[in-house]
Scaffold this motif. Structure first.
Motif, PDB file in Angstrom:
ATOM      1  N   TYR A   1       0.819  -1.209   0.000  1.00  0.00           N
ATOM      2  CA  TYR A   1       0.000   0.000   0.000  1.00  0.00           C
ATOM      3  C   TYR A   1       0.854   1.261   0.000  1.00  0.00           C
ATOM      4  CZ  TYR A   1       1.040   0.102   4.982  1.00  0.00           C
ATOM      5  OH  TYR A   1       1.687   0.131   6.192  1.00  0.00           O
ATOM      6  N   GLU A   2       0.196   2.318  -0.402  1.00  0.00           N
ATOM      7  CA  GLU A   2       0.766   3.669  -0.355  1.00  0.00           C
ATOM      8  C   GLU A   2      -0.326   4.548   0.239  1.00  0.00           C
ATOM      9  OE1 GLU A   2       3.315   5.711  -3.678  1.00  0.00           O
ATOM     10  OE2 GLU A   2       1.197   5.901  -4.150  1.00  0.00           O
ATOM     11  N   ILE A   3       0.031   5.357   1.227  1.00  0.00           N
ATOM     12  CA  ILE A   3      -0.984   6.117   1.951  1.00  0.00           C
ATOM     13  C   ILE A   3      -0.503   7.538   2.203  1.00  0.00           C
ATOM     14  CG2 ILE A   3      -0.149   5.372   4.222  1.00  0.00           C
ATOM     15  CD1 ILE A   3      -3.113   5.205   5.090  1.00  0.00           C
ATOM     16  N   ALA A   4      -1.444   8.462   2.227  1.00  0.00           N
ATOM     17  CA  ALA A   4      -1.142   9.857   2.574  1.00  0.00           C
ATOM     18  C   ALA A   4      -2.221  10.350   3.537  1.00  0.00           C
ATOM     19  CB  ALA A   4      -1.113  10.727   1.324  1.00  0.00           C
TER      20      ALA A   4
ATOM     21  N   THR B   1     -15.488   0.629   6.951  1.00  0.00           N
ATOM     22  CA  THR B   1     -15.087   1.077   8.282  1.00  0.00           C
ATOM     23  C   THR B   1     -14.577   2.505   8.312  1.00  0.00           C
ATOM     24  OG1 THR B   1     -12.889   0.154   7.920  1.00  0.00           O
ATOM     25  CG2 THR B   1     -14.486  -1.245   9.031  1.00  0.00           C
ATOM     26  N   TYR B   2     -14.492   3.127   7.159  1.00  0.00           N
ATOM     27  CA  TYR B   2     -13.896   4.454   7.077  1.00  0.00           C
ATOM     28  C   TYR B   2     -14.412   5.103   5.807  1.00  0.00           C
ATOM     29  CZ  TYR B   2     -10.040   7.761   7.968  1.00  0.00           C
ATOM     30  OH  TYR B   2      -9.292   8.864   8.267  1.00  0.00           O
ATOM     31  N   ASN B   3     -14.252   6.386   5.676  1.00  0.00           N
ATOM     32  CA  ASN B   3     -14.610   7.053   4.424  1.00  0.00           C
ATOM     33  C   ASN B   3     -13.604   6.620   3.353  1.00  0.00           C
ATOM     34  OD1 ASN B   3     -15.235   8.691   2.309  1.00  0.00           O
ATOM     35  ND2 ASN B   3     -14.873  10.616   3.377  1.00  0.00           N
ATOM     36  N   SER B   4     -14.031   5.758   2.456  1.00  0.00           N
ATOM     37  CA  SER B   4     -13.111   5.140   1.501  1.00  0.00           C
ATOM     38  C   SER B   4     -13.244   5.689   0.085  1.00  0.00           C
ATOM     39  CB  SER B   4     -13.324   3.628   1.494  1.00  0.00           C
ATOM     40  OG  SER B   4     -14.656   3.316   1.162  1.00  0.00           O
TER      41      SER B   4
ATOM     42  N   ILE C   1      -6.961  10.002   6.515  1.00  0.00           N
ATOM     43  CA  ILE C   1      -6.463   9.469   5.241  1.00  0.00           C
ATOM     44  C   ILE C   1      -7.006  10.306   4.082  1.00  0.00           C
ATOM     45  CG2 ILE C   1      -6.473   7.469   3.690  1.00  0.00           C
ATOM     46  CD1 ILE C   1      -6.706   5.699   6.199  1.00  0.00           C
ATOM     47  N   GLN C   2      -6.098  10.828   3.289  1.00  0.00           N
ATOM     48  CA  GLN C   2      -6.447  11.601   2.108  1.00  0.00           C
ATOM     49  C   GLN C   2      -6.345  10.762   0.831  1.00  0.00           C
ATOM     50  OE1 GLN C   2      -7.539  14.914   2.478  1.00  0.00           O
ATOM     51  NE2 GLN C   2      -7.498  14.132   4.570  1.00  0.00           N
ATOM     52  N   TYR C   3      -5.488   9.747   0.879  1.00  0.00           N
ATOM     53  CA  TYR C   3      -5.238   8.914  -0.292  1.00  0.00           C
ATOM     54  C   TYR C   3      -4.766   7.546   0.189  1.00  0.00           C
ATOM     55  CZ  TYR C   3      -2.403   7.025  -4.133  1.00  0.00           C
ATOM     56  OH  TYR C   3      -1.839   6.221  -5.082  1.00  0.00           O
TER      57      TYR C   3
END
Length: 131
Positions: free
Chosen positions: A62-65, A102-105, A72-74
């Protein structure tokens, strides 16, 4: 010789009655045959968990920002769900429901893969689902 085994499907047992009942029912059938009378057999939770309880192995690239507050924005995620040698019900739809619910995806990009390997299939340690 004919041995007739009946396993009633009930709630509980952490999912072991869905697909792994043969471990206990075979032992009970053998004992009933040897003793020449009906046998009931149950496993303590610790024994049940060491024999059949485990989640499906999962690997994720994964890659996360996030922003400064940790939101989480990305998210770009490719994951691999190890279904083993098969034989159990695939639960990818349940995994995705839980993962995405579980989250705004809306800013997530997901590539979900079922992988069949030579590993033994896993068994639910709880009922499948997100509850």
């Amino acid at each position: 010789m004919l041995i007739n085994v009946s396993v009633r499907r009930l709630g509980g047992a952490f999912g072991a009655k869905i697909i792994r009942s043969a471990l206990v029912s075979t032992a009970a059938a053998l004992a009933a045959h040897k003793l020449k009378k009906p046998v009931k057999l149950w496993l303590p939770l610790e024994t049940n968990m060491s024999a059949v309880g485990k989640r499906y192995p999962l690997s994720s690239d994964y890659e996360i920002a996030t922003d400064n507050t940790g939101i989480i924005q990305y998210l770009n995620n490719t994951f691999y769900y190890d279904h083993g040698a098969g034989g159990n019900e695939p639960v990818m739809f349940l995994l995705l429901d839980t993962y995405l619910g579980t989250y705004n995806s809306e800013n997530w990009y997901t590539n979900a893969n079922i992988v069949n390997t030579d590993m033994h299939p896993s068994c639910y340690i709880r009922a499948p689902g997100d509850n």
